[in-house]
Scaffold this active site. Structure first.
Site, PDB file in Angstrom:
ATOM      1  N   PRO A   2       0.825  -1.202   0.000  1.00 45.27           N
ATOM      2  CA  PRO A   2       0.000   0.000   0.000  1.00 45.27           C
ATOM      3  C   PRO A   2       0.863   1.259   0.000  1.00 45.27           C
ATOM      4  O   PRO A   2       1.874   1.330   0.695  1.00 45.27           O
ATOM      5  CB  PRO A   2      -0.806  -0.117   1.296  1.00 45.27           C
ATOM      6  CG  PRO A   2      -0.874  -1.580   1.548  1.00 45.27           C
ATOM      7  CD  PRO A   2       0.441  -2.122   1.085  1.00 45.27           C
ATOM      8  N   GLU A   3       0.468   2.225  -0.799  1.00 42.73           N
ATOM      9  CA  GLU A   3       1.215   3.474  -0.860  1.00 42.73           C
ATOM     10  C   GLU A   3       0.516   4.533  -0.019  1.00 42.73           C
ATOM     11  O   GLU A   3      -0.504   4.271   0.619  1.00 42.73           O
ATOM     12  CB  GLU A   3       1.371   3.904  -2.313  1.00 42.73           C
ATOM     13  CG  GLU A   3       2.212   2.922  -3.120  1.00 42.73           C
ATOM     14  CD  GLU A   3       2.762   3.517  -4.397  1.00 42.73           C
ATOM     15  OE1 GLU A   3       2.862   4.756  -4.482  1.00 42.73           O
ATOM     16  OE2 GLU A   3       3.104   2.748  -5.313  1.00 42.73           O
ATOM     17  N   HIS A 104      -5.520 -15.202  10.494  1.00 43.07           N
ATOM     18  CA  HIS A 104      -4.726 -14.054  10.085  1.00 43.07           C
ATOM     19  C   HIS A 104      -5.114 -12.787  10.842  1.00 43.07           C
ATOM     20  O   HIS A 104      -4.572 -11.714  10.569  1.00 43.07           O
ATOM     21  CB  HIS A 104      -4.866 -13.813   8.582  1.00 43.07           C
ATOM     22  CG  HIS A 104      -4.430 -14.981   7.749  1.00 43.07           C
ATOM     23  ND1 HIS A 104      -3.217 -15.614   7.928  1.00 43.07           N
ATOM     24  CD2 HIS A 104      -5.060 -15.625   6.732  1.00 43.07           C
ATOM     25  CE1 HIS A 104      -3.112 -16.603   7.053  1.00 43.07           C
ATOM     26  NE2 HIS A 104      -4.210 -16.645   6.333  1.00 43.07           N
TER      27      HIS A 104
END
Length: 296
Positions: A2-3, A104
């Site tokens: 992710p940016e 998770h």
């Protein structure tokens, strides 16, 4: 990974549930992610109020009322979801599968807020994300932050600033823009997009955007404007939905559908009147997408 726009989207999605709430309990279902959790992490944050959520580069910052900040990084596959009330569901329409497997779900924030109890759950199948606990007074000197350049959305980023960083450098422009010491949080996707918008080649030497007198060229002013615009557009669109990223309300961002050059190898360039084709090259192990016809 992710940016910056994706992390900003996550921050905005989490803020309504987390800001002003009390962190009743932090549940850690394992001892580590990419790195071990801080010693006594859960005990140190239990009962603390969450005063605000902010972001620095690609780090999510959860400020507590005792002067400490939980620093979170999403890594490659990390995501948050919010569960409120009795219905343990994530609202929103899913456009791509998302991990909801409890094995998770590694970190659970049990919250008490004005609207009742809520859980914010951090899920990370690959476990490349991490969390740390840092005193706010020590943030600027912390190894995560001390060498970071200015934000691409802040007033500190300017053509004059980049001229000082780029002057005399033969380093490729793409590499210079990805250097977090120059600009914090700018990643591969949006560098490709900004270079396309400013008609600059990723192979061009960074120093060519600076005059012999050390002043920014017109091209550097154009590049700074393009960086600001592409980040603003991505944030407004909710972030791209590449791979595992998803907004906290379950919906995906749509900016990926309007990428002009990234991941468009062999497709026509979208610059009006160009007639060129998007090429893909590899620089320092990362893909660069650009149009050789209009990016010089």
């Amino acid at each position: 990974m992710p940016e910056l726009p994706e992390v900003e989207t996550v921050r905005r999605g989490l803020a309504p549930s987390m800001e002003g709430a009390v962190l009743k309990k932090l549940e850690l279902r394992r001892n580590d992610l990419r790195f071990p959790f801080p010693a006594d992490f859960a005990r140190h944050v239990a009962g603390r109020g969450i005063t605000s959520l902010s972001r620095r580069a690609k780090y999510l910052l959860i400020d507590l009322d005792d002067g400490k900040t939980i620093v979170a990084h999403l890594g490659m596959s990390g995501s948050f979801r919010v569960e409120e009330g009795a219905a343990a569901e994530t609202p929103g329409t899913f456009h791509h599968p998302r991990s909801k497997d409890e094995k998770h779900d590694h970190v659970l924030f049990h919250l008490v807020g004005a609207s009742g109890d809520a859980r914010v759950i951090y899920n990370d199948p690959r476990r490349f994300g991490f969390m740390d606990l840092v005193r706010r007074t020590e943030m600027t000197s912390h190894p995560f932050f001390r060498d970071l350049g200015p934000e691409p959305t802040g007033n500190e980023l300017s053509a004059d600033y980049l001229a000082k960083r780029f002057g005399g450098k033969a380093q490729p422009l793409k590499s210079a823009l990805l250097d977090q010491k120059n600009i914090a949080g700018l990643g591969n996707i949006y560098v490709c997009e900004a270079l396309w918008r400013s008609h600059l080649s990723p192979l061009r030497a960074a120093g060519t955007l600076v005059t012999d007198a050390g002043q920014p060229t017109e091209a550097l002013f154009t590049l700074v404007d393009a960086i600001r615009e592409v980040i603003a557009d991505a944030i407004a669109a909710g972030g791209s939905s590449l791979r595992d990223h998803i907004q906290t309300d379950g919906s995906l961002g749509y900016f990926q559908h309007s990428f002009s050059v990234y991941d468009r190898e062999a497709q026509p360039c979208r610059t009006p009147g160009c007639g060129g084709t998007v090429s893909r090259i590899v620089q320092a192990g990362r893909s660069s997408f650009y149009c050789a016809s209009c990016q010089g």
